[in-house]
Design an enzyme around this catalytic site. Structure first.
Site, short mmCIF file in Angstrom:
data_model
loop_
_atom_site.label_atom_id
_atom_site.label_comp_id
_atom_site.label_asym_id
_atom_site.label_seq_id
_atom_site.Cartn_x
_atom_site.Cartn_y
_atom_site.Cartn_z
N PHE A 101 -19.42 -52.44 15.48
CA PHE A 101 -18.90 -51.21 14.89
C PHE A 101 -19.08 -51.29 13.37
O PHE A 101 -19.04 -52.36 12.79
CB PHE A 101 -17.42 -51.08 15.29
CG PHE A 101 -16.76 -49.83 14.78
CD1 PHE A 101 -17.26 -48.58 15.13
CD2 PHE A 101 -15.65 -49.91 13.97
CE1 PHE A 101 -16.65 -47.43 14.66
CE2 PHE A 101 -15.02 -48.75 13.51
CZ PHE A 101 -15.52 -47.51 13.85
N ASP A 172 -14.70 -61.47 13.92
CA ASP A 172 -14.27 -60.11 14.23
C ASP A 172 -14.00 -60.06 15.73
O ASP A 172 -14.92 -59.99 16.55
CB ASP A 172 -15.33 -59.10 13.81
CG ASP A 172 -14.87 -57.66 14.01
OD1 ASP A 172 -13.88 -57.44 14.76
OD2 ASP A 172 -15.50 -56.74 13.45
N HIS A 175 -12.98 -56.88 19.87
CA HIS A 175 -13.30 -56.67 21.30
C HIS A 175 -12.77 -57.80 22.17
O HIS A 175 -13.09 -57.83 23.35
CB HIS A 175 -14.83 -56.68 21.51
CG HIS A 175 -15.57 -55.57 20.83
ND1 HIS A 175 -16.92 -55.43 20.95
CD2 HIS A 175 -15.14 -54.56 20.05
CE1 HIS A 175 -17.32 -54.36 20.25
NE2 HIS A 175 -16.27 -53.83 19.68
N GLN A 198 -6.49 -50.53 17.89
CA GLN A 198 -6.80 -49.10 17.96
C GLN A 198 -6.82 -48.69 19.44
O GLN A 198 -6.93 -49.52 20.34
CB GLN A 198 -8.14 -48.88 17.25
CG GLN A 198 -8.64 -47.44 17.21
CD GLN A 198 -9.54 -47.13 18.38
OE1 GLN A 198 -10.07 -48.04 19.02
NE2 GLN A 198 -9.71 -45.86 18.68
N LYS A 201 -8.92 -50.31 22.29
CA LYS A 201 -8.98 -51.76 22.40
C LYS A 201 -8.13 -52.28 23.57
O LYS A 201 -7.47 -51.52 24.24
CB LYS A 201 -8.60 -52.41 21.07
CG LYS A 201 -9.43 -51.89 19.88
CD LYS A 201 -10.92 -52.20 20.01
CE LYS A 201 -11.81 -51.30 19.19
NZ LYS A 201 -11.96 -51.65 17.79
N ARG A 230 1.72 -58.68 -4.02
CA ARG A 230 2.96 -59.43 -4.24
C ARG A 230 2.75 -60.90 -3.92
O ARG A 230 1.77 -61.28 -3.29
CB ARG A 230 4.08 -58.89 -3.37
CG ARG A 230 4.53 -57.50 -3.71
CD ARG A 230 5.83 -57.15 -2.99
NE ARG A 230 6.29 -55.84 -3.42
CZ ARG A 230 6.07 -54.70 -2.74
NH1 ARG A 230 5.43 -54.73 -1.58
NH2 ARG A 230 6.50 -53.55 -3.21
N TYR A 237 8.88 -56.52 -7.69
CA TYR A 237 7.95 -55.89 -8.62
C TYR A 237 7.14 -56.89 -9.44
O TYR A 237 6.64 -56.57 -10.50
CB TYR A 237 8.69 -54.89 -9.53
CG TYR A 237 9.16 -53.66 -8.78
CD1 TYR A 237 8.29 -53.00 -7.90
CD2 TYR A 237 10.45 -53.16 -8.92
CE1 TYR A 237 8.71 -51.89 -7.19
CE2 TYR A 237 10.87 -52.03 -8.21
CZ TYR A 237 9.99 -51.40 -7.34
OH TYR A 237 10.39 -50.30 -6.64
N ARG A 247 0.16 -52.74 5.44
CA ARG A 247 1.18 -53.24 6.37
C ARG A 247 1.30 -52.36 7.61
O ARG A 247 1.35 -51.14 7.53
CB ARG A 247 2.54 -53.30 5.66
CG ARG A 247 2.61 -54.25 4.48
CD ARG A 247 4.02 -54.25 3.88
NE ARG A 247 4.45 -52.91 3.51
CZ ARG A 247 4.39 -52.41 2.27
NH1 ARG A 247 3.94 -53.13 1.27
NH2 ARG A 247 4.80 -51.17 2.03
C1 LIG Z 1 -12.62 -51.29 16.47
C2 LIG Z 1 -13.40 -52.26 15.69
C3 LIG Z 1 -13.08 -52.60 14.37
C4 LIG Z 1 -12.12 -51.81 13.53
O1 LIG Z 1 -10.88 -51.66 14.03
P1 LIG Z 1 -9.99 -50.40 13.65
O2 LIG Z 1 -8.63 -50.83 14.10
O3 LIG Z 1 -10.51 -49.23 14.40
O4 LIG Z 1 -10.06 -50.22 12.17
C5 LIG Z 1 -13.76 -53.62 13.75
N1 LIG Z 1 -14.74 -54.27 14.38
C6 LIG Z 1 -15.11 -53.97 15.63
C7 LIG Z 1 -16.20 -54.76 16.29
C8 LIG Z 1 -14.46 -52.94 16.32
O5 LIG Z 1 -14.85 -52.61 17.56
#
Ligand SMILES: *Cc1c(COP(=O)(O)O)cnc(C)c1O
Length: 418
Positions: A101, A172, A175, A198, A201, A230, A237, A247
């Protein structure tokens, strides 16, 4: 499986293989509802006053064999925070695979570093360690390995390579919730593991992200970036660093706590179904499941992916094959294009990023033959089908066989379809 032989595919007017839909996604019940109401009534609606998001991220990190878990807004920001914590910025290069992605590359742009796009392994569809090594320059600072559709990238080769060249490894894992490599969760092998929650997922609060790691200092640096620069333990602050607000809310944490409780059972179900489906598909000529590396103990299947060879289907183009499978009631996704084929890289339209200081890469001339071929020849099915009973999951193979038997007819009918 031969009982349906001869029946006409749905795309030619036959009755579809599936007469009822597969399980819906997302899955929730009273557990999510109760935790949301509890969070509402407790009044601590942001992470600074609450318990849900932080405790969820800690439990998720433990599940994936890591010491620390940060509850962040989404799986794009988790990558950005990881890169920032690794001190990646202007003038640095980050190696990124072609099949993923956009976020895997746009997070690199977010810290004003240069994504270097490299090719993938043709069978696992994950970043090819040899291609990474060939792309290393004095400016290379980090590698982002994507566990595509939950299939682990070769973590043995990648950790070794990153050690030898003194590079940061960011996994990453958007998935790959529930993917374990030689007994340890993915995301715990590199410097950071980045997860997305998201909607599409494998566990979800609509949006959300978790960043896991083992190193105390990297954890603190990532949190500082995500918490407005921070410093833990200092005055509210006091802002010694550049940062932003990434967050997670307590609402997301509440839902994800319930999602995580349900997850191990779902992961097991999906694995059993995926293995059974793989065995059935391997019986069909011209179809080849995405490779499951034998070093994986389990695979979090964000999608179920297989290679498709048009020649074994009378020349039926991939898009028409997908349409035919969809007509049989199989929930379809679609492959990402290879990153180098996206308009942003063709045009170099990076907005405020990569201006004068950037290493000069002519993205329009970047070719990733394996990734480009994979994008044009793989079928991606939605993971929700893997939550069905195995017999129902095997309908995918029945549908593929039926389409194959009638492929020539579908090809000659193509003027009247699409
Ligand atoms: C979904 C996805 C992301 C990003 O995640 P979001 O929560 O949608 O920002 C990053 N890398 C891969 C491979 C993804 O499939």
């Amino acid at each position: 499986m031969s009982t349906l032989t001869g029946e006409r595919p749905a795309i030619l007017g036959g009755a579809p293989v599936r007469t009822s839909d597969y399980p819906a996604w997302p899955v929730w019940d009273d557990r999510e509802r109760d935790l949301l109401v509890d969070t509402l009534d407790a009044g601590g609606w942001w992470q600074g006053d609450g318990q849900q998001a932080a405790s969820f991220a800690a439990a998720f990190a433990t599940y994936h064999s890591a010491r620390h878990g940060l509850a962040l807004t989404n799986g794009t920001h988790t990558l950005e925070a990881a890169l920032a914590a690794c001190d990646v910025g202007e003038g640095d290069e980050v190696v990124v695979p072609g099949i993923t992605f956009i976020a895997s590359a746009s997070a690199v742009l977010a810290v004003n570093a240069t994504p270097v796009l490299v090719d993938i392994d043709p069978e696992t569809l994950c970043i090819d360690p040899a291609a990474v090594e060939a792309a290393i320059t004095p400016a290379t600072k980090a590698v982002i390995a994507v566990h595509v559709a939950g299939a682990a990238a070769d973590l043995d080769a990648l950790t070794d390579l990153c050690d030898r060249y003194d590079l940061r490894l960011i996994e990453d894992c958007a998935h790959a919730h529930g993917t374990f490599w030689r007994g340890r969760g993915v995301g715990s092998w590199g410097d950071f593991g980045s997860f997305s929650m998201q909607r599409s997922k494998l566990m979800t609060a609509g949006e959300g992200g978790v960043l896991i790691c083992n190193d105390d200092e990297l954890r603190d640096r990532a949190w500082s970036y995500a918490d407005c620069g921070r410093q833990a333990g200092e005055w509210f602050y006091h802002h010694p660093n550049y940062g932003s607000n990434l967050r997670m809310t307590e609402w997301q944490g509440a839902v994800l706590t319930a999602q995580l409780e349900r997850f191990p059972e779902q992961n097991e179900r999906r694995n059993t179904a995926a293995v059974a489906l793989g065995a059935a598909l391997e019986e069909i000529e011209g179809v080849r499941p995405q490779r499951r590396d034998e070093r994986m103990d389990s695979q979090g299947n964000y999608c179920y992916v297989f290679h498709y060879d048009t020649e074994a289907f009378a020349g039926l183009p991939l898009r028409q094959f997908e349409a035919a499978l969809g007509a049989e009631g199989i929930p379809m996704g679609v492959s990402y294009p290879s990153l180098n084929e996206l308009a942003i890289f063709r045009t170099g339209n990076f907005g405020p990023r990569l201006r004068d200081s950037a290493p000069a890469i002519d993205y329009s001339s970047v070719r990733l033959p394996v990734a480009e071929h994979a994008a044009a020849s793989t079928v991606w099915l939605q993971h929700r089908l893997l939550l069905a009973d195995v017999e129902d999951v095997l309908d995918v193979a029945r549908a593929v066989s039926r389409i194959q038997q009638h492929a020539a007819e579908i090809v000659s009918d193509k003027g009247s379809t699409t």
